[in-house]
Design an enzyme around this catalytic site. Sequence first.
Site: not given
Length: 197
Positions: A82, A95
């Site tokens: 990400s 996350y």
Amino acid sequence: VAADVSKREDLERVARTAIDTFGGFDTWVNDAAVALYGNLNEIPMEDQRQLFDVNYWGVVNGSMIAADHMRRRGGTIINVGSVLSERTMILQTQYSASKHAVKAFTDGLRMELENQGAPIAVTLIKPSSIDTPYVEHARNYLDHNNAVPPPAYDPHLVGKAIMFAAEHQRREITVGFGGWVIGAMGKVAPRLVDKAM
């Protein structure tokens, strides 16, 4: 093959099925992830551990299984991280931390395989905000609903990046200019980006 990526034996079954069915594989993509929204002190530790079991250990297990298979025959391992591996998002700290860990693992794996002379390319795909049901499937400990921050990009762009990486050796591919800007700005003006986040 249905599998829980947090369980190494499940991923080994995926690899065995591919080998039994197709005689082997030359590309392995680690793309499973879960998400949590909330303040750090309000998210139960078991949820935080489960997130790391999927997001980080799933990538580690999948990559190691794939590397063992490809060590002599060659191939490509693609880990989907990400843009949050470069910049932490508030209320998504776990996350973001897991994606930082995925980036570090991917870089270390690449260096080790190169050092060993293994004919395996390792690519990290870093999507920006992608228009998927990601938020709907996240566990939310906040008192309001969340949305993928704009600009949100078409998920097909991530698929195209994965396909490109399978055929062309690349270290990293960032999908979406918005995420690239956040990462670059985070290096130039980290305090300003903290406030913006």
